[in-house]
Design a protein around this motif. Structure first.
Motif, PDB file in Angstrom:
ATOM      1  N   GLY A 130       4.488   3.456  -6.855  1.00  0.00           N
ATOM      2  CA  GLY A 130       3.278   4.243  -6.625  1.00  0.00           C
ATOM      3  C   GLY A 130       2.816   4.184  -5.184  1.00  0.00           C
ATOM      4  N   GLU A 131       2.898   3.010  -4.586  1.00  0.00           N
ATOM      5  CA  GLU A 131       2.515   2.865  -3.176  1.00  0.00           C
ATOM      6  C   GLU A 131       3.493   3.581  -2.258  1.00  0.00           C
ATOM      7  OE1 GLU A 131      -0.286   1.619  -1.584  1.00  0.00           O
ATOM      8  OE2 GLU A 131      -1.000   1.696  -3.643  1.00  0.00           O
ATOM      9  N   LEU A 132       4.777   3.550  -2.601  1.00  0.00           N
ATOM     10  CA  LEU A 132       5.777   4.267  -1.806  1.00  0.00           C
ATOM     11  C   LEU A 132       5.534   5.777  -1.890  1.00  0.00           C
ATOM     12  CD1 LEU A 132       8.257   4.066  -0.005  1.00  0.00           C
ATOM     13  CD2 LEU A 132       9.662   4.113  -2.071  1.00  0.00           C
ATOM     14  N   ALA A 133       5.274   6.269  -3.088  1.00  0.00           N
ATOM     15  CA  ALA A 133       4.943   7.686  -3.250  1.00  0.00           C
ATOM     16  C   ALA A 133       3.677   8.016  -2.462  1.00  0.00           C
ATOM     17  CB  ALA A 133       4.758   8.029  -4.729  1.00  0.00           C
ATOM     18  N   GLY A 134       2.700   7.141  -2.520  1.00  0.00           N
ATOM     19  CA  GLY A 134       1.462   7.349  -1.770  1.00  0.00           C
ATOM     20  C   GLY A 134       1.701   7.379  -0.273  1.00  0.00           C
ATOM     21  N   LEU A 135       2.568   6.516   0.209  1.00  0.00           N
ATOM     22  CA  LEU A 135       2.875   6.496   1.639  1.00  0.00           C
ATOM     23  C   LEU A 135       3.485   7.827   2.078  1.00  0.00           C
ATOM     24  CD1 LEU A 135       2.902   4.716   4.212  1.00  0.00           C
ATOM     25  CD2 LEU A 135       5.229   4.072   3.590  1.00  0.00           C
ATOM     26  N   ILE A 136       4.389   8.334   1.272  1.00  0.00           N
ATOM     27  CA  ILE A 136       5.021   9.618   1.603  1.00  0.00           C
ATOM     28  C   ILE A 136       3.994  10.744   1.538  1.00  0.00           C
ATOM     29  CG2 ILE A 136       6.719  11.316   0.796  1.00  0.00           C
ATOM     30  CD1 ILE A 136       8.381   8.802  -0.170  1.00  0.00           C
ATOM     31  N   ILE A 137       3.229  10.802   0.465  1.00  0.00           N
ATOM     32  CA  ILE A 137       2.233  11.861   0.287  1.00  0.00           C
ATOM     33  C   ILE A 137       1.162  11.786   1.368  1.00  0.00           C
ATOM     34  CG2 ILE A 137       0.357  12.671  -1.229  1.00  0.00           C
ATOM     35  CD1 ILE A 137       2.229  11.852  -3.603  1.00  0.00           C
ATOM     36  N   ASN A 138       0.639  10.592   1.607  1.00  0.00           N
ATOM     37  CA  ASN A 138      -0.429  10.424   2.597  1.00  0.00           C
ATOM     38  C   ASN A 138       0.023  10.818   3.996  1.00  0.00           C
ATOM     39  OD1 ASN A 138      -2.021   9.445   0.528  1.00  0.00           O
ATOM     40  ND2 ASN A 138      -1.833   7.313   1.144  1.00  0.00           N
ATOM     41  N   ASN A 139       1.204  10.357   4.381  1.00  0.00           N
ATOM     42  CA  ASN A 139       1.679  10.678   5.726  1.00  0.00           C
ATOM     43  C   ASN A 139       2.040  12.143   5.856  1.00  0.00           C
ATOM     44  OD1 ASN A 139       1.749   8.349   7.660  1.00  0.00           O
ATOM     45  ND2 ASN A 139       2.553   7.408   5.809  1.00  0.00           N
ATOM     46  N   TRP A 140       2.574  12.736   4.820  1.00  0.00           N
ATOM     47  CA  TRP A 140       2.848  14.165   4.846  1.00  0.00           C
ATOM     48  C   TRP A 140       1.564  14.931   5.096  1.00  0.00           C
ATOM     49  CZ3 TRP A 140       1.105  18.009   1.531  1.00  0.00           C
ATOM     50  CH2 TRP A 140       1.642  19.269   1.758  1.00  0.00           C
ATOM     51  N   PHE A 141       0.504  14.540   4.385  1.00  0.00           N
ATOM     52  CA  PHE A 141      -0.772  15.230   4.528  1.00  0.00           C
ATOM     53  C   PHE A 141      -1.368  15.003   5.922  1.00  0.00           C
ATOM     54  CE2 PHE A 141      -5.318  15.922   3.920  1.00  0.00           C
ATOM     55  CZ  PHE A 141      -5.318  17.125   3.228  1.00  0.00           C
ATOM     56  N   VAL A 142      -1.308  13.785   6.425  1.00  0.00           N
ATOM     57  CA  VAL A 142      -1.860  13.487   7.741  1.00  0.00           C
ATOM     58  C   VAL A 142      -1.120  14.270   8.825  1.00  0.00           C
ATOM     59  CG1 VAL A 142      -2.097  11.688   9.518  1.00  0.00           C
ATOM     60  CG2 VAL A 142      -2.848  11.234   7.185  1.00  0.00           C
ATOM     61  N   PHE A 143       0.200  14.307   8.754  1.00  0.00           N
ATOM     62  CA  PHE A 143       0.953  15.013   9.778  1.00  0.00           C
ATOM     63  C   PHE A 143       0.800  16.529   9.663  1.00  0.00           C
ATOM     64  CE2 PHE A 143       3.108  10.962  10.376  1.00  0.00           C
ATOM     65  CZ  PHE A 143       3.132  10.901  11.758  1.00  0.00           C
ATOM     66  N   LYS A 144       0.564  16.984   8.444  1.00  0.00           N
ATOM     67  CA  LYS A 144       0.348  18.422   8.247  1.00  0.00           C
ATOM     68  C   LYS A 144      -0.971  18.816   8.870  1.00  0.00           C
ATOM     69  CE  LYS A 144      -0.017  21.859   4.654  1.00  0.00           C
ATOM     70  NZ  LYS A 144      -0.359  22.096   3.311  1.00  0.00           N
TER      71      LYS A 144
END
Length: 173
Positions: free
Chosen positions: A159-173
Motif C-alpha cells: 500500500g505504501e509503495l502504491a502510495g509512493l507511485i500515486i503521490n509522486n505521479w500527482f506531484v510531478f503532474k
C-alpha cells in the motif's frame, strides 16, 4: 482492523504490538517533511525546475534519514519485541522487520503527502487517494487470510509503495 476481523484478537494484539513502534517513528518523517516543505512551497509558481531539484533532494534526505531507523527495525526486531513485550510476543518480530521496509516508504511518502495536502488541487487528488486505499484494502483481503500478520505487513508495504507511485505521479503532474 482487517487483522482483527479476519484473524481475531490474538493476532491483532501481535500485529498491533509491532506496529506501535512504526506509529511512533512516523512522527519523524512528518517533522522532516514539514521542515522541507516551506522551502519548496515558495518555489511552486516561480521556478518549477528548481522546485523539482529541491523536491528530489528532499526525497533523498528523507530516504537517507529513514535508513538507520529501518535497519534497526529490520535487524533488531527480535530483540526490540522481546525487550518491550517479552518472549510471548516474539512471533511479532518478523512483522516488525517487514514494517522496517514500510518505514522507508512512510518517510518517502511524507513529502509528497504534505505537498498534496497543501495544494490547491487537493480535491483532484481524492480519487487517487481512494485508489490507494482500495489497493491497500485488496492487498489486506488477499494477504491476511493467507499469511496472517506477515501478510498484513506485506499489505502495508504494498500500500505504501502504491502510495509512493500515486503521490509522486500527482506531484510531478
Amino acid at each position: 482492523i482487517l487483522v482483527g476481523l479476519l484473524k481475531g484478537a490474538y493476532f491483532t494484539g501481535l500485529y498491533g504490538s509491532a506496529f506501535k513502534f512504526v506509529e511512533a517513528m512516523i512522527l519523524i518523517p512528518q517533522s522532516l517533511a514539514l521542515a522541507l516543505f516551506p522551502l519548496s512551497s515558495r518555489l511552486f509558481v516561480d521556478d518549477k525546475e528548481r522546485l523539482k531539484k529541491i523536491y528530489k533532494k528532499g526525497l533523498g534526505v528523507l530516504l537517507l534519514f529513514s535508513l538507520p531507523f529501518a535497519l534497526v527495525l529490520i535487524f533488531f526486531s527480535k530483540w526490540i519485541v522481546g525487550f518491550a513485550y517479552g518472549v510471548n510476543y516474539l512471533t511479532a518480530a518478523p512483522v516488525l522487520s517487514l514494517l522496517g521496509l514500510a518505514l522507508i516508504l512512510f518517510f518517502l511518502n511524507a513529502l509528497p503527502g504534505n505537498i498534496i495536502q497543501n495544494s490547491p488541487k487537493f480535491k483532484q487528488f481524492l480519487p487517487w487517494a481512494s485508489l490507494n486505499f482500495a489497493i491497500a484494502l485488496v492487498l489486506c483481503l488477499i494477504l491476511v487470510p493467507k499469511y496472517s500478520i506477515i501478510g498484513a505487513a506485506w499489505a502495508v508495504v504494498g500500500g505504501e509503495l502504491a502510495g509512493l507511485i500515486i503521490n509522486n505521479w500527482f506531484v510531478f503532474k
